[in-house]
Design an enzyme around this catalytic site. Sequence first.
Site, PDB file in Angstrom:
ATOM      1  N   CYS A   1       0.841  -1.289  -0.072  1.00 26.61           N
ATOM      2  CA  CYS A   1       0.179   0.072   0.097  1.00 26.61           C
ATOM      3  C   CYS A   1       0.796   1.297   0.028  1.00 26.61           C
ATOM      4  CB  CYS A   1      -0.952  -0.092   1.242  1.00 26.61           C
ATOM      5  SG  CYS A   1      -0.349  -0.502   2.739  1.00 26.61           S
TER       6      CYS A   1
ATOM      7  N   HIS B   1      -2.571   5.540   6.395  1.00 30.61           N
ATOM      8  CA  HIS B   1      -1.161   5.830   6.553  1.00 30.61           C
ATOM      9  C   HIS B   1      -1.120   7.294   6.136  1.00 30.61           C
ATOM     10  CE1 HIS B   1       0.213   1.769   6.715  1.00 30.61           C
ATOM     11  NE2 HIS B   1      -0.098   1.418   5.708  1.00 30.61           N
TER      12      HIS B   1
END
Lengths: 341, 341
Positions: free
Chosen positions: B141, B221
């Site tokens: 990711c 994130h």
Amino acid sequence: MTKIKVAINGFGTIGKRVAEAIQLMPDMELIGVVKTRPDYLARMIVRNGLKLYVPEDKLNTFKETGIEPHGVLQDLLREAEVVVDATPGGVGAKYKEIYEKYGIKVIFQGGEKPFVAKKSFSSLCNLEECIGSESLRVVSCNTTALLRLICTLNKYFKIKKVRATIIRRAADPKEDKRGPVDSIKLNPAEIPSHHAEDVKTVLPWLDILTTAFIVPTTLMHVHSVYIVFENNVDRKDIIESLRSTKRILLLDTESTGIDSTAKIIEAARDLGRKRHDIPELVIWKNTIYAHENELWLVQAVHQESIVVPENIDAIRAIVSSPNVHKTIELTDEILGLGKFI
Amino acid sequence: MTKIKVAINGFGTIGKRVAEAIQLMPDMELIGVVKTRPDYLARMIVRNGLKLYVPEDKLNTFKETGIEPHGVLQDLLREAEVVVDATPGGVGAKYKEIYEKYGIKVIFQGGEKPFVAKKSFSSLCNLEECIGSESLRVVSCNTTALLRLICTLNKYFKIKKVRATIIRRAADPKEDKRGPVDSIKLNPAEIPSHHAEDVKTVLPWLDILTTAFIVPTTLMHVHSVYIVFENNVDRKDIIESLRSTKRILLLDTESTGIDSTAKIIEAARDLGRKRHDIPELVIWKNTIYAHENELWLVQAVHQESIVVPENIDAIRAIVSSPNVHKTIELTDEILGLGKFI
């Protein structure tokens, strides 16, 4: 030796720590502490044999809860040479007028706007320039941390620019009203954050940009600091320069196993440090990356205590004419800085 | 049109999302899903009319809990053209031998080591090069996010170097065993972190360094990305280039009030997006700082869903010979990317 007569206004996170540090100093006398609320800390002031002063309009509130103040704010200001204003951010500016009226020297904290004081203060950067000033402002925890690093390095290597990412703790351990609980928040949602401007109140020549985030933790801030120098640098020389001051702790992850803020704090608890305070700036040695003229490293900042030594230095600078090196050394020695695992 | 026959091994965070995406695609058929445990997701596979396959030695475990699998792993591998391996990180490598035995094309995930597959894959960077490969690895990711940004910008401006600070979520929302709860953890305690190396599996020529931290949040994130270009860049041109792909959402804080990962997720919930997924890379427009040849910006990465469109593109690339632009456009259109607030 005549001791410097110091008053403290405010007994919160900073005030109570600076008070204890002053009591340890051989050249200072804490002649009184001002508090506005009769909470457990007010009782602790009295229990510890300190003189408690209160604003005139709060006298009765204190008396009603069984606490007998030694006097009112004005009594204390009349007697002291210098007051450390440790009131909440922005409140110090409201006291400015009364401090001026009593002609007392003042040390404000970083939560105030820069123009509240004649100069912004950072021991390793501009102590000499601040000697004899009427008022000083000890910059905030994040700015103090950045300045300690920058001014230590800049003594040895010419800095071209600094680009730092600041990962802030969401709240102090005692704060139970703040968040976020599950989020990463931009602080602010633009680049640069105000920290770069605050660094420039001490180092106006520096090309610095910062970005800042708030994350759900209470223990320490963390900085990811990227620096470009005018010339190539060597990792060993960088490490050597960072060892030149006790205000910086170089932490080796491999030999200590400490790779998080939680583990730093646990070590401080294991060492019996009061309130697990770490007034030193902690730099993870293993993160120091140096290649050509670039340096990148990660540092951790104990937001509650990092400005304590700077407040002590500021007290000396504002009322006397200390030798820069000696006053810093004395502060470090008495506070026991640099002794970690 | 003959549809591509796809199998999925693993129905966790990535697997279940890629499965749903495949079912939406007009040119693909999800012919079966492999699961190893008879939990609620196994029941959901059956309830949704999908064919459930299990490892041979797990047949009885499933039957005992009242779930009747359609067959065993080998049956599915015999029938499929391509398998998306969405098993937990590191487990895919263990299946590699059986995939090879059945001569089936494989798409691994970023949790596997780079050498598990012939090539690492990122749609906006190297789709064309990956056409017809025997096996691909859709990068993780964080790497997918960095590559989307870097390859979009690099089409228009020549990148000299990238220095990115990655602030990672501690755990996915469903993970109740991971932490930290109150800490900022170095990940790892050295610079660079592995993310830079992972980016180079796709762009070996790039001068990139990354540092990474884990913080106590579950939602997304966040990356603080600093880029130096060969030449000066203009903020407007940067913004225009980022608008060229639906895989990137430019979020204006002032007009939306969204300045944290929690608020991004709340908007996704308000939009009725399933599981509040955001497969787009979110870039806060207000953070875009461009001066001379420097660019700095902040981006948010929904770790659970960002690789879904890349998996779809990878399926087409590995078994057919798609037009790069058209396959990305089709994926984006069917998944509804680029439609946010």
